[in-house]
Design an enzyme around this catalytic site. Structure first.
Site, mmCIF file in Angstrom:
data_model
loop_
_atom_site.group_PDB
_atom_site.id
_atom_site.type_symbol
_atom_site.label_atom_id
_atom_site.label_comp_id
_atom_site.label_asym_id
_atom_site.label_seq_id
_atom_site.Cartn_x
_atom_site.Cartn_y
_atom_site.Cartn_z
ATOM 1 C CD GLU A 216 -3.386 1.368 2.186
ATOM 2 O OE1 GLU A 216 -3.332 -0.107 2.150
ATOM 3 O OE2 GLU A 216 -3.595 2.214 1.850
ATOM 4 C CG HIS B 206 -1.920 -2.135 11.112
ATOM 5 N ND1 HIS B 206 -1.964 -1.230 9.661
ATOM 6 C CD2 HIS B 206 -1.574 -2.291 12.275
ATOM 7 C CE1 HIS B 206 -1.740 -0.147 11.003
ATOM 8 N NE2 HIS B 206 -1.561 -0.383 11.813
#
Ligand SMILES: [Mg+2]
Lengths: 162, 162
Positions: B67, B140
């Site tokens: 990301e 996460h």
């Protein structure tokens, strides 16, 4: 004590190795590792890692000193200098060597005596401390030597590693 | 095709491995690697590297997807996420695997269909695509799986690696 100074960056990474023996500083090595924006990022960071690792190993480096900028004009620049720092930390981790950070003002103060010295004054002092006719032609190589010297000047004060 | 998704960070780094076989996606692994600010930086980045490398090797990962944030509130954050990216690139370099970057909007669009989906919708779709009862508890880890899926959805379009 042998120190690898690093001026971190992704397109240009300066490396400089200085050894202190008694009261003298010896110039051992300086180079600028270059990578191109059109190369894949893994290859770019890989080359930085390999040059850092080979240099640290060859000269038996006992500490790594890096220039830390605290303000970047752009996020993206900070991010990409971070990639190079990742390589520096992994080399240090692999060799079991501590990493110390110095800001640009600290470098100038250590070499010239005040934090607002210009590039030329820093380069002149790098050459003088290392008994070179002149500083390396490439700025980032001179910067790296200046950072290595800065660490040697601070080493007795017991600076805290990163 | 087996993809390692990474939500990069220095205090928390999300890892997620997804394998596509025919038309199904298999969940293989998810974890969050944590480091503490009071650890030496080389050890922190070293641990990230080791977990990334071991995971990529164990599952025979063929691509890494990360990301990419384009805006960070602070330079310092961008810089430190950069350290983690250095480790990602070095693992990729060592294994000869390409790295692909996707922004947060691209991830949301790929999973939920529009770029302004909330975290819960993304988590629900991660669980659905991977046939899990629910997404991992740690955000996460879910993010990392979402990034891996995003790459699998884009892979046929021939995205350009970093
Ligand atoms: Mg420089």
């Amino acid at each position: 004590m042998t120190v690898l100074g690093v001026d971190p960056g992704i397109t240009h990474l300066g490396l400089g190795v200085v050894r202190e023996e008694g009261k003298t500083f010896h110039f051992l090595h300086a180079e600028v590792v270059k990578t191109r924006a059109d190369e894949p990022a893994p290859a770019r960071v890989g080359r930085l890692y390999e040059r850092l690792e080979e240099t640290a190993r060859r000269y038996g480096v006992e500490a790594i000193a890096v220039e830390e900028q605290f303000f970047y004009r752009q996020n993206e620049l900070a991010f990409k200098v971070g990639w190079a720092m990742g390589a520096v930390f992994l080399v240090a981790h692999g060799l079991g060597v501590p990493v110390f950070g110095y800001g640009p003002m600290q470098v100038k103060r250590a070499l010239v005596g005040h934090g607002h010295a210009d590039k030329e004054s820093v380069a002149r002092m790098v050459a003088r401390f290392l008994s070179l006719k002149e500083a390396p032609r490439e700025d980032h190589a001179t910067d790296a030597l200046a950072i290595a010297l800065t660490h040697l000047f601070h080493a007795r004060l017991g600076p805290k590693p990163l």
